[in-house]
Design a protein around this motif. Structure first.
Motif, PDB file in Angstrom:
ATOM      1  N   PRO A  51       8.304 -93.755 -19.431  1.00 10.61           N
ATOM      2  CA  PRO A  51       8.022 -94.783 -17.440  1.00 10.61           C
ATOM      3  C   PRO A  51       7.936 -96.388 -18.653  1.00 10.61           C
ATOM      4  O   PRO A  51       6.959 -96.308 -18.547  1.00 10.61           O
ATOM      5  CB  PRO A  51       7.792 -93.515 -16.865  1.00 10.61           C
ATOM      6  N   GLY A  52       8.888 -96.985 -17.942  1.00 10.53           N
ATOM      7  CA  GLY A  52       8.446 -98.454 -17.716  1.00 10.53           C
ATOM      8  C   GLY A  52       9.529 -99.010 -18.562  1.00 10.53           C
ATOM      9  O   GLY A  52       9.171-100.106 -18.424  1.00 10.53           O
ATOM     10  N   VAL A  53      10.332 -98.234 -19.868  1.00 11.13           N
ATOM     11  CA  VAL A  53      10.812 -99.498 -20.436  1.00 11.13           C
ATOM     12  C   VAL A  53      12.205 -99.800 -20.378  1.00 11.13           C
ATOM     13  O   VAL A  53      12.542 -99.245 -19.141  1.00 11.13           O
ATOM     14  CB  VAL A  53      11.359 -98.202 -22.160  1.00 11.13           C
ATOM     15  N   SER A  67      11.930 -91.931 -15.725  1.00 16.08           N
ATOM     16  CA  SER A  67      11.051 -90.407 -16.049  1.00 16.08           C
ATOM     17  C   SER A  67      11.581 -90.199 -16.704  1.00 16.08           C
ATOM     18  O   SER A  67      12.682 -90.439 -17.561  1.00 16.08           O
ATOM     19  CB  SER A  67      11.048 -89.269 -14.969  1.00 16.08           C
ATOM     20  N   VAL A  68      11.757 -89.439 -17.789  1.00 16.63           N
ATOM     21  CA  VAL A  68      11.701 -88.461 -19.413  1.00 16.63           C
ATOM     22  C   VAL A  68      11.543 -86.569 -19.078  1.00 16.63           C
ATOM     23  O   VAL A  68      10.086 -86.625 -18.960  1.00 16.63           O
ATOM     24  CB  VAL A  68      11.363 -89.169 -20.788  1.00 16.63           C
ATOM     25  N   PHE A  77      17.097 -84.843 -23.527  1.00 20.32           N
ATOM     26  CA  PHE A  77      16.258 -85.477 -22.341  1.00 20.32           C
ATOM     27  C   PHE A  77      16.631 -86.167 -21.103  1.00 20.32           C
ATOM     28  O   PHE A  77      18.029 -86.434 -22.004  1.00 20.32           O
ATOM     29  CB  PHE A  77      15.084 -86.209 -22.970  1.00 20.32           C
ATOM     30  N   ALA A  78      16.747 -85.817 -20.093  1.00 19.53           N
ATOM     31  CA  ALA A  78      17.421 -86.434 -19.209  1.00 19.53           C
ATOM     32  C   ALA A  78      15.901 -87.615 -18.661  1.00 19.53           C
ATOM     33  O   ALA A  78      15.101 -87.101 -18.416  1.00 19.53           O
ATOM     34  CB  ALA A  78      17.461 -85.289 -17.707  1.00 19.53           C
ATOM     35  N   VAL A  79      17.082 -88.458 -18.846  1.00 18.68           N
ATOM     36  CA  VAL A  79      16.404 -89.713 -18.770  1.00 18.68           C
ATOM     37  C   VAL A  79      16.875 -90.651 -16.966  1.00 18.68           C
ATOM     38  O   VAL A  79      17.989 -90.978 -16.948  1.00 18.68           O
ATOM     39  CB  VAL A  79      16.819 -90.653 -19.846  1.00 18.68           C
ATOM     40  N   HIS A  80      15.938 -90.595 -16.352  1.00 19.12           N
ATOM     41  CA  HIS A  80      16.264 -91.191 -14.817  1.00 19.12           C
ATOM     42  C   HIS A  80      15.695 -92.669 -14.845  1.00 19.12           C
ATOM     43  O   HIS A  80      14.712 -93.126 -15.499  1.00 19.12           O
ATOM     44  CB  HIS A  80      15.209 -90.704 -13.837  1.00 19.12           C
ATOM     45  N   MET A  81      16.277 -93.186 -14.704  1.00 17.91           N
ATOM     46  CA  MET A  81      16.628 -94.937 -14.701  1.00 17.91           C
ATOM     47  C   MET A  81      16.672 -95.472 -13.558  1.00 17.91           C
ATOM     48  O   MET A  81      17.754 -95.320 -12.996  1.00 17.91           O
ATOM     49  CB  MET A  81      17.526 -95.758 -15.846  1.00 17.91           C
ATOM     50  N   GLY A  82      15.399 -96.123 -12.881  1.00 17.97           N
ATOM     51  CA  GLY A  82      16.415 -97.224 -11.714  1.00 17.97           C
ATOM     52  C   GLY A  82      16.804 -98.718 -12.059  1.00 17.97           C
ATOM     53  O   GLY A  82      16.228 -99.718 -12.843  1.00 17.97           O
TER      54      GLY A  82
END
Lengths: 331, 197
Positions: A51-53, A67-68, A77-82
């Motif tokens: 988180p934060g990358v 989140s990862v 891996f499910a990666v959620h990005m804003g």
């Protein structure tokens, strides 16, 4: 009229709680002003992704990882990005973890190709993206398999170079048998084997050039950060440099052996078709270049490892150079 | 007032340092030439890729202070166009072709009666007491039918007249021409002259 003390305390405590809550919301809620929307992707390797990358699109930062989560059954891996609310994926959009180099910070790159959905698979492949198979949600965009980093690439390439050198060796032996005229091969066969050998040697040459380039000192130093150098130092010490160098030396020995065989075949010239001869001459030159590349790679790999292990800041600071003084004070 | 002036001065200095461009690299080229003599039809010669010792093989210009001969330094902005070992291989081929009819280089490894195997030992500037010299030294072995038949060492020095890249390249070109010409003469005569270094 002044409120009584109890009322003042109540209002004071209320205001303090409100302020703390406001600060907590601003600090802890990822997008307090609703300027982002969440998109998901699936990745196979999330080393360095947390988180934060930062998430980039065509060079501009447009969001960050929220989140990862590990998806156990698919081992992905499910990666959620804003990402910025007004960013819209094209019909052929995908996410990739950029920076194959372990010395630079990883970041997620969103790629949106202006291609119709029907041509997307081909366009994505041409871009070098191998999509990760895993659970795909409706609001998700495809994620690409993570490319191997510098050290992994080098290790794999060294292994491949050894395998290719072995194949070339077998081919040289077969050619030798044919040219010695035991009746087992015609000129056409010879030319075919020689052509195959040339292709194999070209692959070996390309690998050795890639290895040489990857480990040439001073490349990409500017992009380094201290923390990543430390990390790289750890990676460098994990790799059994002696073993890799051993494989390189063996490969080089095989290359030298091939070179001698080919030189011998050229010297004999017995029954060799002119096409095969021409190809062999080219192969011989290719082997010489390969041998030099492998030797330089071996030396550079050892130097890089030693330098980083001895001084983790070496890659940032580089080496201090100074020009020689002008002779006799003349400029 | 003085404090403000000091701060402004420091800021100006920092700004000047930040805005100053980097040093421009100078890449130097050598093109050795040799006088043509009577050609010998035999033996046929093949020059093997030249190996270089340590920093002699690098593109970055190397120099040694005569006061500290055990320390090799590397220049910040001076580079060779191609590795000195490649330059030497090219010079050996060019030099030998002036006296032998059939000479091939490392890029075309044909079968030959003799292989020339050279190792570059020094390719550096030696500075000291206001003077500078280009120094090159290499060892050569001639191989015939898998055996070393002839071994020699050749070296040359040439004064460097100015700090300009052209002057430095010219000095190294002169040194290569001198050393390679001595080797070619020995190869023709079959003798090995004693090296001066």
């Amino acid at each position: 009229m002044t409120p009584d003390a109890a009322t003042q305390i109540r209002w004071g405590v209320g205001a303090a709680i409100l302020a703390v809550a406001l600060v907590a919301i601003l600090a802890l809620v990822p997008d307090p002003f609703f300027r982002q929307r969440v998109i998901a992707t699936t990745l196979d390797d999330v080393e360095g992704v947390s988180p934060g990358v930062q998430v980039y699109f065509r060079g501009a930062p447009i969001g960050q990882v929220r989140s990862v989560e590990l998806d156990g059954p698919s081992r992905t891996f499910a990666v959620h990005m804003g990402v910025a609310k007004d960013w819209r994926p094209s019909p052929c959009a995908f996410a990739t973890v950029a920076a194959a180099n372990p010395l630079t910070a990883p970041r997620i790159e969103l790629v949106a190709l202006e291609t119709a959905t029907a041509q997307c698979a081909n366009a994505r492949r041409a871009y070098g993206c191998d999509p990760v198979a895993g659970p795909q949600r409706a609001d998700a965009i495809a994620g690409c398999r993570r490319p191997a980093d510098l050290f992994e690439t080098a290790s794999v390439a060294i292994g491949e170079a050894a395998a290719v050198a072995r194949t070339a060796n077998a081919m040289a032996q077969r050619l030798s048998t044919m040219l010695q005229g035991d009746g087992s091969g015609s000129a056409v066969d010879m030319a075919k084997v020689a052509r195959n050998a040339t292709e194999t040697l070209a692959a070996l040459n390309s690998l050795s050039t890639q290895l040489d380039r990857s480990f040439r000192p001073g490349q990409g130093d500017i992009a380094l950060t201290l923390s990543h150098v430390r990390k790289a130092t750890g990676r460098a010490s994990e790799i059994d440099v002696a073993a890799l160098n051993g494989i390189l030396r063996e490969t080089q020995a095989m290359v030298a052996q091939n070179q001698t065989s080919i030189a011998g075949l050229l010297a004999e010239g017995k029954g060799s078709a002119s096409e095969a001869r021409m190809i062999l001459e080219g192969a011989s030159a290719s082997l010489i270049a390969t041998s030099a590349n492998l030797e330089r790679t071996s030396a550079s790999l050892g130097n890089l490892s030693e330098r980083l292990a001895g001084d983790p800041t070496f890659a940032i600071r580089g080496q201090r150079y100074a020009d020689p003084p002008p002779p006799g004070g003349k400029k | 007032m003085i404090r403000l002036a000091s701060i402004l001065l420091l800021l100006t200095l920092a700004a000047c340092a930040a805005l100053k461009g980097g040093d421009a690299p100078v890449t130097m080229r050598v093109s050795p030439r040799f006088a043509v003599g009577p050609l010998q039809p035999a033996p046929t010669l093949a020059v093997a890729p030249v190996q270089a010792r340590g920093l002699s093989g690098g593109l970055r210009y190397a120099y040694v202070d005569a006061a500290t001969p055990g320390e090799i330094r590397q220049a910040a902005t001076l580079f060779w166009e191609e590795p000195p070992a490649t330059m030497l291989a090219r010079a050996l081929v060019a030099g030998l072709r002036t006296r032998f009819a059939a000479v091939t280089g490392p890029d075309l490894s044909l079968a030959a009666e003799r292989r020339i195997v050279a190792t570059l030992d020094r390719f550096e500037e030696v500075t000291g007491a206001g003077t500078a010299q280009a120094v090159i030294a290499f060892d050569v072995t001639q191989v015939a039918q898998g055996k070393a038949v002839w071994t020699g060492r050749y070296c040359a020095t040439q004064p460097i007249t100015s700090a300009a890249g052209t002057a430095r390249a010219a000095a190294f070109q002169g040194a290569i021409e001198q050393a390679v010409a001595a080797f070619v003469e020995d190869a023709v005569s079959g003798r090995v002259t004693t090296a001066s270094c």
